[in-house]
Design an enzyme around this catalytic site. Structure first.
Site, PDB file in Angstrom:
ATOM      1  N   ASP A  28      -4.204   1.963  -4.190  1.00 56.14           N
ATOM      2  CA  ASP A  28      -4.221   0.915  -5.217  1.00 56.14           C
ATOM      3  C   ASP A  28      -3.964  -0.470  -4.641  1.00 56.14           C
ATOM      4  O   ASP A  28      -3.991  -1.459  -5.377  1.00 56.14           O
ATOM      5  CB  ASP A  28      -3.222   1.230  -6.336  1.00 56.14           C
ATOM      6  CG  ASP A  28      -1.793   1.377  -5.856  1.00 56.14           C
ATOM      7  OD1 ASP A  28      -1.580   2.010  -4.807  1.00 56.14           O
ATOM      8  OD2 ASP A  28      -0.875   0.878  -6.537  1.00 56.14           O
ATOM      9  N   ASP A  79       5.273  -2.454  -2.575  1.00 57.68           N
ATOM     10  CA  ASP A  79       6.026  -1.460  -3.336  1.00 57.68           C
ATOM     11  C   ASP A  79       7.296  -1.087  -2.578  1.00 57.68           C
ATOM     12  O   ASP A  79       7.278  -0.918  -1.353  1.00 57.68           O
ATOM     13  CB  ASP A  79       5.180  -0.207  -3.544  1.00 57.68           C
ATOM     14  CG  ASP A  79       3.963  -0.465  -4.415  1.00 57.68           C
ATOM     15  OD1 ASP A  79       3.764  -1.617  -4.827  1.00 57.68           O
ATOM     16  OD2 ASP A  79       3.220   0.502  -4.674  1.00 57.68           O
TER      17      ASP A  79
END
EC number: 3.1.26.11
Length: 306
Positions: A67, A211
């Site tokens: 992603d 992240d």
């Protein structure tokens, strides 16, 4: 400078949010765009924005999850089709060069420009006369980086009013004075440009994280930033789940912003479990800890320093 959020969702695209990509527009500063991550369909989002691929100078990848990288082959190909011919540098973890080169080779894609790959380690990864960029490890199971972009201080403005008061008229001499040179005027006076230059203008600091779960390295990367961009995959009461999935909550991001003395926090990488109304609740709870918090939506634009 301004940040343009091209994708603000986590994991998979949703109707309301595409997957991750952020553009740092520096058209006034260096006439270029830097891109941070490039999830699937990033080029579609760019077509809905004011960004031009021909201005793209650098791409910074935080980590190798799909992603954050699946949009690269298409975007790089389109840049070539649209006449982009200036070299491009891609920074990221080990494997980014193999991923891009393999995708382009197997699809028979030929580019009109050269890509320089920089597979990075923590520390200084780029510096020129205007900016420096450092990176450090975060904690996400796979190697994930946070980036700290520091604009170098700019020379103060020339005090034209003071010069006028001292009988110095505007003209070519102003440029020499602005450069801090010592100048002899037509009337024989010798003046030092340094006496007419104001205080240096403090450069901006932008911290953009990939992240991560909570980790000590975040603090130094975020310290005194004008803007901190931090993931907030989960709401505050799901800290245990966030830790298990190697992500962060709204409250963890807000606590970091407060501790690091940042000026503005922007939350992104929002789970698809939160629709637009629920996202507003995420913002409200983050603001209980750090008031100057915003939540990013696709195509949102945030000027730096405002």
């Amino acid at each position: 400078m301004e940040l343009v959020f091209l994708g603000t969702g986590a994991g998979v695209p949703s109707r309301g949010r595409n997957v991750t990509s952020i553009a740092l527009s520096m058209l006034n500063e260096r006439n270029t765009i830097w891109l941070f991550d490039c999830g699937e369909a990033t080029q579609h989002q760019i077509m809905r924005s004011q960004i031009k691929l021909s201005k793209l100078e650098k791409i910074f990848i935080t980590h190798m999850h799909g992603d954050h990288i699946f949009g690269l082959p298409g975007l790089l190909s389109s840049r070539s089709f649209q006449g982009g011919d200036s070299n491009l540098t891609i920074y990221g973890p080990a494997g980014i060069a193999e991923y891009v080169e393999t995708s382009l080779r197997l699809s028979g894609t030929r580019l009109t420009y050269k890509i320089n790959f920089e597979e990075i380690e923590p520390g200084l990864i780029f510096e020129d006369e205007m900016f420096l960029v450092t990176a450090d490890d975060l904690d996400h199971g796979v190697r994930s980086f946070g980036y700290r972009i520091v604009e170098k201080d700019k020379q103060g403005a020339l005090n034209a009013e003071k010069l006028k008061a001292d009988g110095v008229e505007a003209g070519p001499v102003f440029q020499k004075l602005k450069n801090g040179e010592i100048v002899t005027l037509a009337d024989g006076r010798v003046i030092d440009g340094k006496n007419y230059i104001g205080e240096p203008q403090k450069g901006k600091i932008i911290s953009i994280f990939g992240d991560t779960k909570e980790t000590a390295n975040e603090l130094e990367l975020a310290l005194n930033a004008d803007i901190l961009v931090h993931e907030a995959t989960f709401e505050g009461d799901k800290a245990k789940m966030a830790g298990e999935y190697m992500h962060s909550t709204t409250l963890q991001a807000a606590n970091l912003a407060k501790t690091a003395n940042v000026k503005k926090l922007i939350l992104t990488h929002i789970s698809s479990r939160y629709d637009r109304d629920a996202s507003k609740e995420l913002l409200i709870e983050a603001k209980t800890i750090f008031e100057n918090t915003e939540i990013a939506y696709d195509l949102a634009v945030f000027p730096i320093g405002e």
